[in-house]
Design a protein around this motif. Structure first.
Motif, PDB file in Angstrom:
ATOM      1  N   PRO A 235     -36.203  40.890  12.479  1.00 44.03           N
ATOM      2  CA  PRO A 235     -35.700  40.748  13.854  1.00 44.03           C
ATOM      3  C   PRO A 235     -34.994  42.013  14.328  1.00 44.03           C
ATOM      4  O   PRO A 235     -34.370  42.728  13.543  1.00 44.03           O
ATOM      5  N   ASP A 236     -35.101  42.264  15.635  1.00 46.32           N
ATOM      6  CA  ASP A 236     -34.394  43.400  16.227  1.00 46.32           C
ATOM      7  C   ASP A 236     -33.649  43.009  17.501  1.00 46.32           C
ATOM      8  O   ASP A 236     -33.120  43.863  18.206  1.00 46.32           O
ATOM      9  N   VAL A 237     -33.597  41.707  17.801  1.00 39.95           N
ATOM     10  CA  VAL A 237     -32.912  41.219  18.994  1.00 39.95           C
ATOM     11  C   VAL A 237     -32.064  40.007  18.617  1.00 39.95           C
ATOM     12  O   VAL A 237     -32.509  39.146  17.853  1.00 39.95           O
ATOM     13  N   LEU A 238     -30.861  39.952  19.151  1.00 42.49           N
ATOM     14  CA  LEU A 238     -29.986  38.790  19.003  1.00 42.49           C
ATOM     15  C   LEU A 238     -29.724  38.203  20.383  1.00 42.49           C
ATOM     16  O   LEU A 238     -29.319  38.929  21.301  1.00 42.49           O
ATOM     17  N   ARG A 239     -29.979  36.909  20.534  1.00 39.60           N
ATOM     18  CA  ARG A 239     -29.672  36.211  21.788  1.00 39.60           C
ATOM     19  C   ARG A 239     -28.627  35.140  21.506  1.00 39.60           C
ATOM     20  O   ARG A 239     -28.789  34.346  20.583  1.00 39.60           O
ATOM     21  N   VAL A 240     -27.594  35.124  22.322  1.00 39.82           N
ATOM     22  CA  VAL A 240     -26.503  34.164  22.169  1.00 39.82           C
ATOM     23  C   VAL A 240     -26.296  33.438  23.495  1.00 39.82           C
ATOM     24  O   VAL A 240     -26.308  34.069  24.560  1.00 39.82           O
ATOM     25  N   SER A 241     -26.111  32.124  23.444  1.00 39.02           N
ATOM     26  CA  SER A 241     -25.857  31.337  24.649  1.00 39.02           C
ATOM     27  C   SER A 241     -24.433  30.782  24.615  1.00 39.02           C
ATOM     28  O   SER A 241     -24.066  30.045  23.704  1.00 39.02           O
ATOM     29  N   PHE A 242     -23.642  31.156  25.621  1.00 35.49           N
ATOM     30  CA  PHE A 242     -22.283  30.646  25.787  1.00 35.49           C
ATOM     31  C   PHE A 242     -22.244  29.722  26.996  1.00 35.49           C
ATOM     32  O   PHE A 242     -22.844  30.017  28.032  1.00 35.49           O
ATOM     33  N   GLY A 243     -21.520  28.624  26.876  1.00 39.40           N
ATOM     34  CA  GLY A 243     -21.346  27.721  27.994  1.00 39.40           C
ATOM     35  C   GLY A 243     -19.881  27.616  28.381  1.00 39.40           C
ATOM     36  O   GLY A 243     -19.001  27.531  27.517  1.00 39.40           O
ATOM     37  N   VAL A 244     -19.606  27.656  29.673  1.00 42.12           N
ATOM     38  CA  VAL A 244     -18.254  27.466  30.191  1.00 42.12           C
ATOM     39  C   VAL A 244     -18.248  26.152  30.956  1.00 42.12           C
ATOM     40  O   VAL A 244     -19.099  25.927  31.826  1.00 42.12           O
ATOM     41  N   GLU A 245     -17.300  25.284  30.651  1.00 41.17           N
ATOM     42  CA  GLU A 245     -17.283  23.942  31.238  1.00 41.17           C
ATOM     43  C   GLU A 245     -15.872  23.580  31.691  1.00 41.17           C
ATOM     44  O   GLU A 245     -14.893  23.889  31.009  1.00 41.17           O
ATOM     45  N   GLN A 246     -15.788  22.899  32.841  1.00 38.35           N
ATOM     46  CA  GLN A 246     -14.497  22.463  33.372  1.00 38.35           C
ATOM     47  C   GLN A 246     -14.645  21.110  34.071  1.00 38.35           C
ATOM     48  O   GLN A 246     -15.675  20.817  34.684  1.00 38.35           O
ATOM     49  N   VAL A 247     -13.602  20.286  33.966  1.00 40.46           N
ATOM     50  CA  VAL A 247     -13.543  19.009  34.679  1.00 40.46           C
ATOM     51  C   VAL A 247     -12.371  19.070  35.650  1.00 40.46           C
ATOM     52  O   VAL A 247     -11.281  19.528  35.293  1.00 40.46           O
ATOM     53  N   ALA A 248     -12.622  18.616  36.879  1.00 37.79           N
ATOM     54  CA  ALA A 248     -11.582  18.641  37.905  1.00 37.79           C
ATOM     55  C   ALA A 248     -11.733  17.404  38.795  1.00 37.79           C
ATOM     56  O   ALA A 248     -12.774  16.754  38.794  1.00 37.79           O
ATOM     57  N   PRO A 249     -10.697  17.066  39.562  1.00 37.10           N
ATOM     58  CA  PRO A 249     -10.738  15.867  40.413  1.00 37.10           C
ATOM     59  C   PRO A 249     -11.791  15.942  41.512  1.00 37.10           C
ATOM     60  O   PRO A 249     -12.246  14.919  42.012  1.00 37.10           O
ATOM     61  N   ASP A 250     -12.161  17.163  41.938  1.00 36.78           N
ATOM     62  CA  ASP A 250     -13.180  17.280  42.980  1.00 36.78           C
ATOM     63  C   ASP A 250     -14.166  18.380  42.619  1.00 36.78           C
ATOM     64  O   ASP A 250     -13.887  19.239  41.785  1.00 36.78           O
ATOM     65  N   VAL A 251     -15.313  18.341  43.269  1.00 36.40           N
ATOM     66  CA  VAL A 251     -16.391  19.277  42.961  1.00 36.40           C
ATOM     67  C   VAL A 251     -15.961  20.721  43.178  1.00 36.40           C
ATOM     68  O   VAL A 251     -16.210  21.599  42.336  1.00 36.40           O
ATOM     69  N   ALA A 252     -15.329  20.991  44.299  1.00 40.93           N
ATOM     70  CA  ALA A 252     -14.955  22.367  44.627  1.00 40.93           C
ATOM     71  C   ALA A 252     -14.050  22.974  43.563  1.00 40.93           C
ATOM     72  O   ALA A 252     -14.221  24.136  43.166  1.00 40.93           O
ATOM     73  N   ALA A 253     -13.073  22.189  43.088  1.00 43.05           N
ATOM     74  CA  ALA A 253     -12.156  22.702  42.070  1.00 43.05           C
ATOM     75  C   ALA A 253     -12.884  22.957  40.756  1.00 43.05           C
ATOM     76  O   ALA A 253     -12.643  23.968  40.081  1.00 43.05           O
ATOM     77  N   ALA A 254     -13.791  22.043  40.364  1.00 44.08           N
ATOM     78  CA  ALA A 254     -14.539  22.222  39.116  1.00 44.08           C
ATOM     79  C   ALA A 254     -15.393  23.478  39.169  1.00 44.08           C
ATOM     80  O   ALA A 254     -15.425  24.275  38.220  1.00 44.08           O
TER      81      ALA A 254
END
Length: 205
Positions: A17-36
């Protein structure tokens, strides 16, 4: 009706192999859609900035998924909304995974999830050529054997159909939240393989 024999041959070749692929996820919960959405946007920007600070170029970063949906809980619980943004990083530095992970954790804290990593080969042209040759050799050997068993002589090839698969090394961590690592995690790439399958029809001589 065509006469002859149809056989299937396969060939598999491995490479480094000569390539590394990494997947990061950022997640948030909030009272309303706009804030999340806003909170995920802020933390995603922070993660991207941290990765850029580790030498990752803009061309090596890309969004692979964005989701916003209602976060269902127990009956009578307050309604919330969950937003997430998945970033895929591609780098030639196969030893830099631990540093990238720690940088992302520092930027997003417990909002970060590691969805997985993959080692791969960027240009598989030569491997596919070698695998194709092996597949055809196997197909011809099968056809010659079958022709001999049937009392015929093998003629020319009248049709070929090709399929190919790749088998990159994957590490999946499916963690919903990141943890305080305290130090870098080092990963070791194994071989990555490609396989070509040929369906070949030989006419009788």
């Amino acid at each position: 009706m065509d006469t002859g024999v149809t056989v299937v041959g396969s060939g598999q070749v491995s490479g480094t192999p000569d390539v590394l692929r990494v997947s990061f996820g950022v997640e948030q919960v909030a009272p309303d859609v706009a804030a999340a959405v806003a909170r995920v946007g802020e933390r995603t920007d922070a993660v991207i900035a941290a990765l850029r600070g580790r030498g990752i170029e803009a061309s090596q970063l890309g969004t692979s998924a964005v989701n916003v949906y209602q976060d269902y809980k127990e009956p009578d619980a307050a309604t919330g909304y969950r937003a997430s943004h998945t970033i895929t990083v591609e780098t030639k530095d196969l030893t830099g995974f631990g540093a990238l992970l720690n940088a992302a954790v520092d930027a997003a804290g417990n909002s970060l999830g590691l969805h997985g990593l993959q080692f791969d080969i960027e240009d598989k042209t030569e491997l596919l050529t070698q695998a194709r040759e092996l597949a055809f050799q196997q197909a011809r050997a099968k056809a010659e054997h079958l022709a001999e068993l049937a009392g015929f002589s093998l003629g020319s090839v009248t049709a070929i159909a090709e399929n190919h698969n790749q088998f990159p090394i994957r590490r999946a961590y499916n963690a919903s939240k990141a943890v305080d690592l305290g130090g870098a995690i080092n990963v070791v790439p194994g071989d990555s393989s490609v396989e070509v399958t040929l369906e070949v029809h030989f006419a009788w001589a």
